[in-house]
Enzyme design. Structure first.
Site, PDB file in Angstrom:
ATOM      1  N   LYS A  42       0.840  -1.204   0.000  1.00 44.19           N
ATOM      2  CA  LYS A  42       0.000   0.000   0.000  1.00 44.19           C
ATOM      3  C   LYS A  42       0.878   1.258   0.000  1.00 44.19           C
ATOM      4  O   LYS A  42       0.543   2.249  -0.662  1.00 44.19           O
ATOM      5  CB  LYS A  42      -0.920  -0.003   1.219  1.00 44.19           C
ATOM      6  CG  LYS A  42      -2.037  -1.025   1.149  1.00 44.19           C
ATOM      7  CD  LYS A  42      -2.909  -0.944   2.393  1.00 44.19           C
ATOM      8  CE  LYS A  42      -3.993  -2.018   2.370  1.00 44.19           C
ATOM      9  NZ  LYS A  42      -4.798  -1.991   3.631  1.00 44.19           N
ATOM     10  N   LYS A 128     -19.214   2.707  16.967  1.00 47.62           N
ATOM     11  CA  LYS A 128     -19.284   1.432  17.693  1.00 47.62           C
ATOM     12  C   LYS A 128     -18.666   1.514  19.084  1.00 47.62           C
ATOM     13  O   LYS A 128     -18.838   0.598  19.900  1.00 47.62           O
ATOM     14  CB  LYS A 128     -18.641   0.341  16.848  1.00 47.62           C
ATOM     15  CG  LYS A 128     -19.396   0.085  15.553  1.00 47.62           C
ATOM     16  CD  LYS A 128     -18.617  -0.749  14.568  1.00 47.62           C
ATOM     17  CE  LYS A 128     -19.375  -0.869  13.251  1.00 47.62           C
ATOM     18  NZ  LYS A 128     -19.511   0.445  12.548  1.00 47.62           N
ATOM     19  N   LYS A 140     -12.276   0.120  20.893  1.00 44.41           N
ATOM     20  CA  LYS A 140     -12.209   1.540  20.542  1.00 44.41           C
ATOM     21  C   LYS A 140     -12.683   2.417  21.701  1.00 44.41           C
ATOM     22  O   LYS A 140     -12.174   3.528  21.891  1.00 44.41           O
ATOM     23  CB  LYS A 140     -13.020   1.820  19.281  1.00 44.41           C
ATOM     24  CG  LYS A 140     -12.416   1.223  18.019  1.00 44.41           C
ATOM     25  CD  LYS A 140     -10.991   1.706  17.751  1.00 44.41           C
ATOM     26  CE  LYS A 140     -10.925   3.131  17.285  1.00 44.41           C
ATOM     27  NZ  LYS A 140      -9.532   3.550  16.951  1.00 44.41           N
TER      28      LYS A 140
END
Length: 331
Positions: A42, A128, A140
């Site tokens: 990437k 979330k 998270k």
């Protein structure tokens, strides 16, 4: 603030990085923009897009590796933390790996930023993390709490940490719109007809990060006001009159997205284009500098995609899809 500075973005080869980097280079002309990520391919592909821009640097590394983070952060002024294990089912079936990246990685970054004297850090969160129902959300939420508390022990370096939280990013790789587009000659799989989602563009997400850097005093969670949409309306926008198939909710998946839970209402303030959740610790939720002319929301306030006051129309999403075909699902 960002003009002439050195900025590092973790997970910078992802969807957010592909938008944040060129927009920030154009608007603020930073001295150096460092993309920190662990996927060499990437980075190789992304480097081609900036091959003539000496401001852009690439650094192979993993947020799980604190020593490597410390090396990359030397001389950095501002950090955007976008690295995470994000796919809900993947996290459910690989919980140890999710915790290592989302929790231990956050701890490593906080320590390394303080040690290297970074000025400000904005960490990306997710809907979330509000009243989490899956492991990804739980990690998270933990990450959010870590970044907020990081302001308590940044010491003489006074590194400031804040969080931005948003939901479904329209057209990002792995999201519902490119998935539906890939299925256009087949019945579109719908998990539940009642499902709703917040809708935000990557450009809006970048704008929220810029705002956080300007406004933050440390510990705030910024939530942008954005429209909602029903999953069946999203399907209709992608494939007008197309057939759908109900397949059931995936492990850990929520029926509706929630950005602000009722427990956060006592610490949440409203502004024209966003909300701000202030820290419950250290009395920071009563700090005039952090409140900054905000209006406290009502007790019991919840910001959820199903009870949202703003909704996106099918025609509006279809127009957005037609205008953004070249980049949907590419980054």
């Amino acid at each position: 603030m960002l003009e002439g500075s050195s900025i590092l973005i973790t997970g910078g080869t992802g969807s957010l990085g592909h938008t944040f980097i060129p927009l920030t280079l154009k608007k603020y002309n930073p001295r150096r923009m460092v993309i920190f990520s662990r996927d060499e391919m990437k980075q190789w592909e992304m480097a081609k897009l900036f091959k003539n821009d000496a401001r852009v640097r690439f650094f192979i590394g993993d947020v799980r590796d604190k020593d490597r983070l410390s090396r990359a952060l030397h001389g950095i002024d501002f950090v955007v933390h976008a690295a995470a294990t994000k796919i809900v089912p993947t996290a459910e079936y690989n919980p140890f790996e999710c915790v290592k990246t989302n929790v231990f990685g956050a701890m490593n970054l906080i320590d390394a930023c303080i040690d290297q004297g970074v000025k400000k850090v904005v960490a990306l969160s997710t809907d979330k993390a509000s009243s989490p129902a899956n492991l990804y959300g739980a990690t998270k939420l933990t990450s959010d709490k870590l970044f907020i508390s990081g302001n308590s022990y940044s010491g003489i370096n006074q590194t400031k940490f804040s969080v931005v939280r948003y939901g479904n990013v329209m057209g990002s790789r792995g999201s519902v719109i490119p998935f539906f587009l890939s299925q256009k000659f087949l019945p579109l799989p719908i998990t539940d007809r009642r499902m709703t989602r917040f809708m935000i563009t990557l450009e809006q997400g970048v704008d929220l990060i810029w705002h956080a850097f300007k406004d933050m005093h440390g510990g705030e969670i910024y939530v942008k006001k954005i429209p909602s949409m029903g999953i069946c309306d999203i399907a209709e926008a992608v494939s007008p009159g197309g057939e759908i198939q109900i397949v059931g909710i995936r492990p850990g998946e929520k029926l509706h997205e929630q950005m602000i839970g009722v427990e956060d209402a006592p610490y949440t303030y409203e502004y024209p284009g966003h909300y701000k959740i202030l820290p419950a610790i250290n009395g920071w939720n009563e700090d005039p500098l952090r409140i900054n002319n905000g209006t406290r929301v009502d007790d019991g306030f919840i910001y959820s995609s199903d009870t949202n006051s703003e909704w996106m129309k099918v025609e509006s999403l279809r127009e957005w899809i037609n205008n953004n075909q070249c980049k949907i699902g590419k980054i």
